[in-house]
Every structure is written in C-alpha cells, then in structure tokens.
Design a protein around this motif. Structure first.
Motif, PDB file in Angstrom:
ATOM      1  N   UNK A   5     -11.810  14.426   6.977  1.00 46.99           N
ATOM      2  CA  UNK A   5     -12.327  13.314   6.183  1.00 46.99           C
ATOM      3  C   UNK A   5     -12.022  12.007   6.888  1.00 46.99           C
ATOM      4  N   UNK A   6     -12.960  11.069   6.825  1.00 43.47           N
ATOM      5  CA  UNK A   6     -12.738   9.782   7.498  1.00 43.47           C
ATOM      6  C   UNK A   6     -11.519   9.055   6.924  1.00 43.47           C
ATOM      7  N   UNK A   7     -11.388   9.061   5.599  1.00 43.69           N
ATOM      8  CA  UNK A   7     -10.256   8.429   4.931  1.00 43.69           C
ATOM      9  C   UNK A   7      -9.671   9.403   3.905  1.00 43.69           C
ATOM     10  N   UNK A   8      -8.728  10.255   4.348  1.00 41.97           N
ATOM     11  CA  UNK A   8      -8.132  11.221   3.416  1.00 41.97           C
ATOM     12  C   UNK A   8      -7.390  10.512   2.281  1.00 41.97           C
ATOM     13  N   UNK A   9      -7.338  11.155   1.149  1.00 43.34           N
ATOM     14  CA  UNK A   9      -6.633  10.597   0.000  1.00 43.34           C
ATOM     15  C   UNK A   9      -5.128  10.555   0.288  1.00 43.34           C
ATOM     16  N   UNK A  10      -4.488   9.475  -0.135  1.00 45.92           N
ATOM     17  CA  UNK A  10      -3.045   9.353   0.042  1.00 45.92           C
ATOM     18  C   UNK A  10      -2.370  10.096  -1.112  1.00 45.92           C
ATOM     19  N   UNK A  78      13.453 -22.663   7.170  1.00 45.02           N
ATOM     20  CA  UNK A  78      13.671 -22.120   5.831  1.00 45.02           C
ATOM     21  C   UNK A  78      12.562 -21.148   5.442  1.00 45.02           C
ATOM     22  N   UNK A  79      12.901 -19.894   5.372  1.00 43.78           N
ATOM     23  CA  UNK A  79      11.937 -18.876   4.939  1.00 43.78           C
ATOM     24  C   UNK A  79      12.411 -18.196   3.668  1.00 43.78           C
ATOM     25  N   UNK A  80      13.224 -18.890   2.909  1.00 43.45           N
ATOM     26  CA  UNK A  80      13.793 -18.369   1.677  1.00 43.45           C
ATOM     27  C   UNK A  80      12.692 -17.961   0.695  1.00 43.45           C
ATOM     28  N   UNK A  81      12.751 -16.736   0.217  1.00 43.51           N
ATOM     29  CA  UNK A  81      11.790 -16.246  -0.763  1.00 43.51           C
ATOM     30  C   UNK A  81      10.552 -15.610  -0.171  1.00 43.51           C
ATOM     31  N   UNK A  82      10.427 -15.597   1.146  1.00 38.76           N
ATOM     32  CA  UNK A  82       9.251 -15.002   1.777  1.00 38.76           C
ATOM     33  C   UNK A  82       9.377 -13.489   1.894  1.00 38.76           C
ATOM     34  N   UNK A  83       8.224 -12.843   2.064  1.00 35.04           N
ATOM     35  CA  UNK A  83       8.177 -11.383   2.199  1.00 35.04           C
ATOM     36  C   UNK A  83       7.116 -10.983   3.213  1.00 35.04           C
ATOM     37  N   UNK A  84       7.255  -9.768   3.709  1.00 38.69           N
ATOM     38  CA  UNK A  84       6.240  -9.132   4.536  1.00 38.69           C
ATOM     39  C   UNK A  84       5.608  -8.036   3.703  1.00 38.69           C
ATOM     40  N   UNK A  85       4.348  -7.753   3.965  1.00 37.39           N
ATOM     41  CA  UNK A  85       3.632  -6.704   3.253  1.00 37.39           C
ATOM     42  C   UNK A  85       2.926  -5.829   4.274  1.00 37.39           C
ATOM     43  N   UNK A  86       3.195  -4.533   4.221  1.00 41.79           N
ATOM     44  CA  UNK A  86       2.523  -3.584   5.104  1.00 41.79           C
ATOM     45  C   UNK A  86       1.523  -2.827   4.241  1.00 41.79           C
ATOM     46  N   UNK A  87       0.251  -3.105   4.451  1.00 39.71           N
ATOM     47  CA  UNK A  87      -0.831  -2.470   3.695  1.00 39.71           C
ATOM     48  C   UNK A  87      -1.363  -1.340   4.565  1.00 39.71           C
ATOM     49  N   UNK A  88      -1.518  -0.152   3.981  1.00 30.06           N
ATOM     50  CA  UNK A  88      -1.935   0.977   4.810  1.00 30.06           C
ATOM     51  C   UNK A  88      -2.766   1.984   4.036  1.00 30.06           C
ATOM     52  N   UNK A  89      -3.451   2.811   4.815  1.00 30.04           N
ATOM     53  CA  UNK A  89      -4.182   3.964   4.294  1.00 30.04           C
ATOM     54  C   UNK A  89      -4.194   5.025   5.386  1.00 30.04           C
ATOM     55  N   UNK A  90      -4.541   6.234   5.013  1.00 33.46           N
ATOM     56  CA  UNK A  90      -4.622   7.324   5.988  1.00 33.46           C
ATOM     57  C   UNK A  90      -6.025   7.379   6.569  1.00 33.46           C
ATOM     58  N   UNK A  91      -6.105   7.802   7.822  1.00 28.88           N
ATOM     59  CA  UNK A  91      -7.416   7.945   8.460  1.00 28.88           C
ATOM     60  C   UNK A  91      -7.531   9.323   9.096  1.00 28.88           C
ATOM     61  N   UNK A 108     -14.789  -0.580   7.684  1.00 26.13           N
ATOM     62  CA  UNK A 108     -15.360   0.625   7.052  1.00 26.13           C
ATOM     63  C   UNK A 108     -14.594   0.983   5.776  1.00 26.13           C
ATOM     64  N   UNK A 109     -13.278   0.888   5.829  1.00 34.28           N
ATOM     65  CA  UNK A 109     -12.459   1.205   4.648  1.00 34.28           C
ATOM     66  C   UNK A 109     -12.789   0.258   3.494  1.00 34.28           C
ATOM     67  N   UNK A 110     -12.962  -1.014   3.814  1.00 35.44           N
ATOM     68  CA  UNK A 110     -13.279  -2.003   2.783  1.00 35.44           C
ATOM     69  C   UNK A 110     -14.646  -1.725   2.165  1.00 35.44           C
ATOM     70  N   UNK A 111     -15.651  -1.409   2.996  1.00 36.90           N
ATOM     71  CA  UNK A 111     -17.001  -1.116   2.485  1.00 36.90           C
ATOM     72  C   UNK A 111     -17.002   0.100   1.560  1.00 36.90           C
ATOM     73  N   UNK A 112     -16.098   1.048   1.836  1.00 36.11           N
ATOM     74  CA  UNK A 112     -16.038   2.280   1.047  1.00 36.11           C
ATOM     75  C   UNK A 112     -15.009   2.200  -0.088  1.00 36.11           C
ATOM     76  N   UNK A 113     -14.417   1.041  -0.293  1.00 39.44           N
ATOM     77  CA  UNK A 113     -13.384   0.856  -1.327  1.00 39.44           C
ATOM     78  C   UNK A 113     -12.279   1.913  -1.233  1.00 39.44           C
ATOM     79  N   UNK A 114     -11.800   2.130  -0.025  1.00 32.49           N
ATOM     80  CA  UNK A 114     -10.747   3.119   0.210  1.00 32.49           C
ATOM     81  C   UNK A 114      -9.441   2.609  -0.399  1.00 32.49           C
ATOM     82  N   UNK A 115      -8.774   3.427  -1.215  1.00 29.79           N
ATOM     83  CA  UNK A 115      -7.484   3.015  -1.797  1.00 29.79           C
ATOM     84  C   UNK A 115      -6.425   2.811  -0.703  1.00 29.79           C
ATOM     85  N   UNK A 116      -5.578   1.819  -0.912  1.00 28.97           N
ATOM     86  CA  UNK A 116      -4.496   1.533   0.021  1.00 28.97           C
ATOM     87  C   UNK A 116      -3.172   1.524  -0.733  1.00 28.97           C
ATOM     88  N   UNK A 117      -2.103   1.578   0.030  1.00 30.62           N
ATOM     89  CA  UNK A 117      -0.764   1.401  -0.521  1.00 30.62           C
ATOM     90  C   UNK A 117      -0.156   0.202   0.180  1.00 30.62           C
TER      91      UNK A 117
END
Length: 146
Positions: A5-10, A78-91, A108-117
C-alpha cells in the motif's frame, strides 16, 4: 498491514519511530530520529516559531532500520516554552528508494488525506537561561529584603 500500500495504516500501538533527546536540549544541535519498523516513515519536523528556531533538512523518508539527524539551531537566546513537533506517517515500498522526494510524498499524502501522528518534544530551557532567571530571582529577593 500491507507493505505494498502506498500509505499503510498506522497501528494504534505503533511505537517503532523514536525521536531523541526528550526533552530536547538546544546544546545538542540536532534531533535524532530512528525507525525500528519494517515500514519507511515519512516525517517532517516543525517548531513553535521559525523566528526563534531554524530546522534544516526538516523532511525526509526514513527507511526501515535507519536513523537520521535533523540539524536544529536557535536563532535567539530565549526559547522558553517552545517545542518541536515530528509529524509522520508510514509509506509503502514504492517510497523506499533513496531518490524519492519527501516533498512529493507529502503532496500525495495530503491529497489523499492520509492520517498522521505527531510527537511533541518540549525544548528544555538552556542552562544559560536558567542561570539568568536564577540571578534575576536572587536580585529581586535581595531588593525585597532591603
């Protein structure tokens, strides 16, 4: 799950994609991402403020069993209160080729509304900031005692 599958379910219990260090310490200068799964992982790293934090090479397809480092630089003290976010999906396997574009894959993932974590990583206050705050508190305390 199918590798073809192009984008397997997580899977709900998926925990084979790791980011470190947590919390992130800006003295590290890079975020390490490891893929322990049998699937390639499409990821992008974002932050709370591009004016305070610069992320280079922020998107990639990480093949099974591999790891990568994402360079991260602070642009202000000063980076107080900042965060990093790693957005991912399986391919799927068609994206395992090293010549494949992460940008095109995200399109392609965006066009297909592929779920991410998303993995949220708090940025640890730098030791310099902690020292400045302690000094300020000590000065304020001294003033109030006078």
């Amino acid at each position: 799950m199918e590798l073809c599958k192009e984008f397997p379910e997580i899977p709900a219990d998926f925990n084979d994609f790791k980011a470190s260090p947590k919390p992130y310490d800006m003295t590290c200068n890079e975020l390490t991402l490891k893929n322990h799964s049998k699937f390639a992982v499409l990821f992008k790293v974002k932050c709370t403020s591009n004016k305070r934090i610069k992320i280079e090479d922020c998107s990639e397809i990480l093949r099974p069993g591999n790891q990568t480092s994402v360079p991260i630089k602070k642009l202000v003290d000063n980076i107080d209160g900042d965060s990093l976010y790693v957005i991912y999906t399986l391919v799927g396997k068609q994206w395992h080729d090293g010549r494949m574009s992460a940008f095109r894959c995200w399109e392609r993932a965006k066009k297909q509304d592929v779920p991410t974590k998303c993995v949220s990583i708090r940025i640890k206050k730098s030791t310099e900031c902690e020292k400045k705050e302690k000094n300020k508190k000590d000065k304020d305390k001294t003033k109030s005692e006078d």
